[in-house]
Structures are given as C-alpha cells and as structure tokens.
Design an enzyme around this catalytic site. Sequence first.
Site, mmCIF file in Angstrom:
data_model
loop_
_atom_site.group_PDB
_atom_site.id
_atom_site.type_symbol
_atom_site.label_atom_id
_atom_site.label_comp_id
_atom_site.label_asym_id
_atom_site.label_seq_id
_atom_site.Cartn_x
_atom_site.Cartn_y
_atom_site.Cartn_z
ATOM 1 N N HIS A 99 0.892 -1.350 0.076
ATOM 2 C CA HIS A 99 -0.032 -0.051 -0.010
ATOM 3 C C HIS A 99 0.861 1.043 -0.089
ATOM 4 C CE1 HIS A 99 -2.405 3.332 2.096
ATOM 5 N NE2 HIS A 99 -3.095 2.662 1.198
ATOM 6 N N CYS A 108 -2.014 -3.532 -15.279
ATOM 7 C CA CYS A 108 -2.127 -2.598 -14.520
ATOM 8 C C CYS A 108 -1.329 -2.562 -13.267
ATOM 9 C CB CYS A 108 -3.707 -2.158 -13.998
ATOM 10 S SG CYS A 108 -4.569 -3.559 -13.619
HETATM 11 C C1 PEP Z 1 -2.072 -6.251 -9.293
HETATM 12 O O1 PEP Z 1 -2.243 -7.261 -8.351
HETATM 13 O O2 PEP Z 1 -0.998 -6.060 -10.015
HETATM 14 C C2 PEP Z 1 -3.095 -5.028 -8.892
HETATM 15 C C3 PEP Z 1 -2.886 -4.017 -9.814
HETATM 16 O O3 PEP Z 1 -3.626 -5.211 -8.135
HETATM 17 P P1 PEP Z 1 -3.474 -4.672 -6.573
HETATM 18 O O4 PEP Z 1 -2.131 -4.220 -6.536
HETATM 19 O O5 PEP Z 1 -4.445 -3.548 -6.049
HETATM 20 O O6 PEP Z 1 -3.561 -5.804 -5.746
#
Ligand code: PEP
Length: 757
Positions: free
Chosen positions: A396, A706
């Site tokens: 985070h 992403c």
């Molecule tokens: C990922 O897992 O790459 C993602 C974009 O989601 P998060 O980082 O929110 O788990």
Amino acid sequence: MGAVVWLEEVGKNDLSVVGGKGASLGEMINIGVPVPGGFAVTAQAFRDFINRAGIAEKLFDALKVDVNEEAELHKAEETAKRLIMEARVPKNIEQAIRSRYEELCKREGEQVFVAVRSSATAEDLPDASFAGQQETYLNMRGADEVFNAVRKCWASLYGARAIFYRVEQGFEHDKVNLSAIVQKMVDSEKSGVMFSSQPSTGEPLVVIEGAWGLGEAVVSGSVSPDNYVVDRNSKNILSRYVATKEIMIFRDPKTQKTVTVKVPQKKREATVLTDNEIAELAKYAEILEKHYGIPQDIEWGVEKGKIYILHSRPITTIGNKKPAAQSEGTGKVLLTGLAGAPGAATGIVRIITSGRELDKVRQGDIMVTKMTMPDMVPGMKRAGAIVTDEGGMACHAAIVSRELGCPAVVGTKKATSVLKEDMEITVDGSKGMVYEGRVALAAAPKPAAAANAGVVVSKPITATEIKVNISEPDRAQAAAATLADGVGLLRIEHMILGLGKTPNWYIKNKKSEEYINELVKGVKTVADAFYPKPVWVRTLDAPTDEFRAMEGGEGEPHEHNPMLGWRGIRRDLTETDHFRLEVRAFKKLHEMGLSNVGIMLPMVQHVREFQKAKAIMVEEGLDLERIDVGIMVETPGAALTIEDFIEDGIDFVSFGTNDLTQYTLAVDRNNENVAELYTELHPAILKLIEYVVERCNEAEVKTSICGQAGSYPEMVKRLVEIGITSISANIDAVAVVRETVARSEKILMLKALRNRD
Ligand code: PEP
Ligand code: MG
C-alpha cells in the site's frame, strides 16, 4: 541600506540584507507579480541592535554548549532569548519599524493585519537556507504588536532547534543574522496552488487548484479543490474540473483565529475561478517560471477580487508539493530498504502508529510507520517522504506514494525503532536509502528539465494505448493532465477504506444509500475527468487485515495469510449484499451518463466467478450490452483458463502483475524477507502473459496491464512485442512509458520493413 526597506526596494542580490525570503518577495514585485505589500527589517538592523545593546558577547558565549546535551541546549536557548527580549532596542531602529508599519497602513488605506516572518541569512553564505528554523507571527496589528513580533522573530534565531541545526551544519552563530519580513495578511475569499508546468511530466501546462477561503485547506489536502489546466503555448483552458468543496477555512474577524466551516450550499458545486482569473494566474505562473528558469510551485489568493501571489518555490515536487530529487548519498546511512517511490526529501521524523495520530505529520515531515493504512492517506499527502518497516514494491505505501509523487522507502524492517521522533533525516526513494541529517540534494533529471532547456515536450502517438492507474480520486486531475488514453485501473478500496467504516457497517446501520453515494462520488470524480475515455473501475479488493482497523471491522476473521484469503471477487460473491451495493453504484453512474465506466473483477481464478458476478449484475438491472466488464488476470488459474472467460464474453483483461507475481512465484508481496525473489520479469510470468495475450488477440478481446510492472521499461518493451492493447502506468511513469512504447513500436516496424526487403 537603513534599518527598514520596502520589499520592492530589494531583489535577488540582497540576500545578505533581507535573507532568502525577503529577496524572493522583492524580486517577484520587481517583475510585475502582485505580492502583498510590506517591508523588511534588515539583517543589519538586527546586528546593530545586539551590538549597541551590548549583548553580543554574552549572547554568543551562552551558545557555546554541547548541543547534544538536551539540558545544555535548552539553557542556551533560554539565556539567548532572554537577552534578546529584555535588551533595549536602539530608538532609531524601534522608531523605524513603528513608522514604517504606519506608512504601510497608509498605503493600504487601513490599519492592516500583517504577518511577521523570519528570514535568516549567513554572512559568508548568504544563500544558505534556514527555512522553517525560525518563527512566523500571523495576524499582528498595531505598531506595538508588530514591534514585539519583530523582536520575537529575532529571539527565535536562538530556538533550540535552530541552534542545533546551525551547529550540525557547521554555521557559526555570530555569522548568522535575521531579517524580519512584515507583510500584509491576505484574507483570501478564494485561494489555492498552481504549478507553472505539469508537475509529473514537465509539459508546458499550468495546473491550477483552487477552493474557497484561505489556502490552508488546499495545501493541507482537507478539501478537494477545483482544477484547471491551461496550455501555456495556446493560452487555452484545456480542462476545467469543478469539485464538490465541502469545507473552507477563513479568519474570524472577531477572534482573528482561523476557523473551518462548511461551504454554503450554493458555492459547493460552483466554479471557484472565472476565465479571466485563470488567465491572469497562468500569466503569473509563466512569468515566474521564465524568471527563475525552473518550473514553480506557487501559492495564490484572491482578496476583494484582487489576485495575490503569496509564495513561489521550485517544483521539486509532483502533484502534492513533494521534493523529487535524488540524494548524492554522502551522509551516514541509517537504514536501507526498497525504493518504493522515487525522489528524495529531507525532513523531521514523525512516527505514526495509527491513523489517529496523523495530526503530527505537518507539511514536509517524514512519516515513519510500520505499514501505511488507507486512513493515513491525508497525512501521506502532507509528508515530504514516507518510510515503513514492512512491505514490498507492491504494498500500500509504495502504490499510494508513487501516485502522490511522495518519495518512499519501504520494507526497512526497523524504521520505527531506528528512527526517533524529531530526528532530521534524508530519504532517497530512488535508491531505497535513509540518511542521517540533511544530505545534499541534486535535482533529479525529469522531463521538466527538457522543457526548461527549450525542448518542446510532445506526446508521441502510439498504437498501443497508454492509460493511467488511480487509487485516490483527488488525483484524477493530475492523472488526466498526463493526457492518458483512459484509466486502466481505478482501485475503489482506497476510497472505501478511507471512509473509516467497513461496507458491512453501512449495511448493518441501514446506511447503504450513503455508502453507494460515496462510491458514486469517488468514481464520478475520475470518470468526469476522463470522459469519454474509458475508466475501468475495479470492484472491492481489500484483505481482511485492512478492514480490521476500521469501525465495523471488529469481527473480521484472522487469516493466516490474508493475501491468499478472503478478498476480491471471492469475498464479494459470498457477501453478495455488499457486491450488490457496488453494482447499484455502477448503475447510478451509467444513469448519470457516465458510459465510460467499465467494471473489472479482481482475484478471479475460475470462470464460474465471472458468471456469478455477471448474473448478479443482470439481476440488479445493469445493461451488460452497454457496459464493459472484464477481469484482472492475477492468478495463474485465470491465465491458464483464459479461453473459458473469452467464451463467456469478457470484454477485456488486465494483468495484475503485483499479484500474478506473488501467486506464480509463491512470494508474498508484502514480506520484506523474500522481496529479493519478487520479480515480474520471471520467465513463468512472461509465459503466462504471452499465453493470455495470444488467446485474447485471436478473439479480439482487449488486453492491458495495471500492475506495477507496466511502469517498467523492460516489461513495456516485451508487452508491445507480444501485442498487448494497452498499458496502464502510475501517474509519474506515464510519460516514460509512452516514450518506451513509441520507440518499441518503431523498432518493430523497422524490423518488419527490413525483413520484407
Ligand atoms: C495487481 O495485483 O497487479 C494489481 C494491480 O492489483 P493490487 O496491486 O491492487 O492488488
Ligand atoms: Mg491485485
């Protein structure tokens, strides 16, 4: 020069007379920038005072102490301040201050309130910075108050922190003087900040943020400001975003204290700036950037219809005024960790154990915590940098810091025990280092540098679309200003966790509508900023441990490994009451005409989950013919059965490589002990991605990424070669990703041409 000078009588060559602050204000007035009027009590007046009052010797003797001995240091402070406060100020100096204040009042046509600020200067190094070491006194009125405040500024040169700082930095006390700046207070009816160049990309765009009342509300991040973007070349207003402004700060004329009040209903949704004001502000931004030769971060205010420029400093910041520089690394290393978010900053340590202690973090402080939580985001916005004990590159703290443009070092294992409250440290988020004290900072090479050098920063057109990731809706404008082709991931859990109450709390307390409205508000902010470009909104994906700290989260299960646990779509399909609220929010958004909102399901591992989610959407009345629904590919399970999803009608997939990496390699992304094994470029992950892209391309299903890996040039190159449809990167990485994509595409075309011949 005499004991006092008007600000307009000084400029950048008068550092030794009026210090850095005074010189900068004078300089701005002289280039036609409207700065609130005022005068400076010169550094020489201060020197004259201590010499003629006969206290110089006693004063400097009192300062000869071991500054590492708390008791000695405080004794020195006490003696020095007493000497300054009790000595007789020569008549001519006192008279000059008093009569100059009266003249200022005559100029302004009223008995003005003034701010009295300290502007320290070193005799042999006039451009040394002592920013923040001495005091400021606001809302002073009348010659007595002003004279007294000037004396207090002088005394503040001998505050314990200032004495300690000078000794640490090798300055001799008797070579440092202080000029006091007396400047009219501006009671802004509206105010804000602006950047003379786009702060993430350096493009020639003036980005203005404004809200009602005094500027503290915008600077501290306690209100979502309007956002206006002006093209510096064409002078056109490229975008205008009017936010819902809930609160404003103003000065109570009776008590002179600043108070926070709700914005009257009719002004909440009203635009703060007129077109003329936007144009005038953009003009000053341009003048200031040209004058200083480097993009500026500027504070402004409007009082009785007149614009004032209150402060201008170089943008070593992105988005929220965060230094983005790299340290030269010559200081003592206190800690090492992962380079969570680039840039560097020096500041004072504030150790935070929960969101309730956020008030401790003032603008520019270094926030140190075990691991950031979503309710800490307001503090992260003010922080100069962030250091955590725990976490990997996809934790985070790292994700949010990158988005906020705040340097961060994560996973240091022991920051909260090694670092002590009030310590000054330098954080280098580009290298993952934490140094003791202030380490020389060299400006980081940024696209802005090219812009300054007269190189026009242009946006290459790429066949592969370049999108942007967002976690905090109030970063929507900064994200839109990157000119991205859409939002490839809007994480709603940050919005939800930021509410402080779990979704179940809203359901239990019969406040489901309120919850839906919060979701609508957050998503709408982003969807409006990008309309009609697509915005893929991901349904809730928060692990149980993050919910536990919130109201309503008391009963959250203690999971052995929350990362493998009850999160994402698997939770939504067991707590369907909650999922239905999310779906209703999507329905509302579409009914508002935001047809660009698509839905993305996280943590999917079997096509059954996609089918069940769709069935609920249909039950809730979503028209799936008109809404794009896709999945995150972040489990090997989903990647290897992608054909099933294609057959079931997914509109797009997006690789969540942060999770795909941890699940493919069995490496917990939040565990600093195995962080070295965590790499998205592992051949197994590339194989999974390639497999999915090939299947999707055959079926004409859009593919995107992403995860953080989408911001890495090496991965980007591979993805373009494989034939991905779009790449979604962090705000600060969009420009570089775009360039890498453009180059990779050209290489592919050249190769094809050469092979043809
Ligand atoms: C990922 O897992 O790459 C993602 C974009 O989601 P998060 O980082 O929110 O788990
Ligand atoms: Mg994920």
